[in-house]
Design a protein around this motif. Structure first.
Motif, mmCIF file in Angstrom:
data_model
loop_
_atom_site.group_PDB
_atom_site.id
_atom_site.type_symbol
_atom_site.label_atom_id
_atom_site.label_comp_id
_atom_site.label_asym_id
_atom_site.label_seq_id
_atom_site.Cartn_x
_atom_site.Cartn_y
_atom_site.Cartn_z
ATOM 1 N N ILE A 145 -51.093 -72.473 1.936
ATOM 2 C CA ILE A 145 -52.343 -73.123 2.346
ATOM 3 C C ILE A 145 -52.113 -74.211 3.390
ATOM 4 N N SER A 191 -54.041 -70.004 -2.072
ATOM 5 C CA SER A 191 -55.460 -70.076 -1.732
ATOM 6 C C SER A 191 -56.072 -71.273 -2.450
ATOM 7 N N ARG A 231 -54.905 -69.212 -6.822
ATOM 8 C CA ARG A 231 -54.268 -70.401 -6.266
ATOM 9 C C ARG A 231 -52.766 -70.421 -6.499
#
Length: 225
Positions: A63, A77, A83
């Motif tokens: 990210i 993400s 994530r």
């Protein structure tokens, strides 16, 4: 087990240590980020608590455009369900378990060890603590979430099924939504974990009142009063 022990900042008590708090930092930080909190906790001067603040390994973080920084696992993400890189979580779990094993080998039983963490570090403290095969003194999870998002980890440990868990979150958190912490809390309560939930008027940070509450919780868990 990790071949190379994690570098860390260790703060020893005035007395020989009989208990330990292993405190894991968040993404891009280091053990130095939280080590100054120890004197702010205002623990009794004659306490015997060793504080260990390890530094996560450096690795690219998706990210952040692949920028290399200290991270317990890759964040793929900002979407909660996608994530955490679970393979990276499992690799760091081995490293955290090695930290616990060091303390046990040095004479501090697992039952006198608290796993604590903020953000990514809190994810690791919850994940590792819930799966750890020996009873721990407590799990502290600050401004974080479960890596599986809407599910508890697999292979939950019976030894820690009644271990006290402290969850704290900012009600204005713009990095880890309050809802993510609440989701973890709901799942823990559904499994009858003794979890305490506290929120503070803050973003993705630490609040002065929170530090006092942490000190009270640590005092109770480690029998410092």
């Amino acid at each position: 087990m990790s071949a190379v022990p994690l570098e860390r900042i260790t703060i020893e008590p005035n007395l020989p240590a009989t208990t330990c708090v292993i405190w894991l930092h968040g993404l891009g930080d280091s053990g130095a980020g939280f080590s100054p909190i120890v004197p702010e906790l205002g623990l009794p001067k004659n306490h015997a608590v060793r504080f260990v603040f390890p530094h996560a390994p450096e690795q690219p973080v998706t990210i952040n455009q692949g920028y290399v920084m200290r991270s317990w696992y890759d964040i793929k993400s900002m979407v909660l369900h996608n994530r955490a890189d679970i393979d990276g979580v499992l690799e760091s779990e081995v490293k955290v378990r090695a930290l616990i094993a060091e303390q046990v080998a040095g004479g501090i039983p697992a039952s006198n060890i608290i796993l604590a963490g903020f953000s990514q570090g809190g994810v690791m403290s919850m994940f590792t603590g819930l799966r750890y095969p020996e009873k721990l003194a407590g799990i502290m999870a600050l401004s974080c979430y479960l890596p599986n998002a809407d599910a508890l980890p697999e292979q939950l440990s019976a030894a820690n099924s009644n271990t006290e868990i402290l969850q704290q979150h900012g009600d204005n958190d713009d990095v880890v939504p309050l809802s993510a912490g609440k989701m973890a809390n709901t799942l823990l309560k559904a499994k009858n974990y003794p979890v305490k939930w506290q929120t503070y008027p803050m973003a993705h940070s630490v609040h002065p009142t929170q530090i006092r509450d942490i000190a009270s919780w640590l005092t109770a868990r480690l029998n410092l009063a």
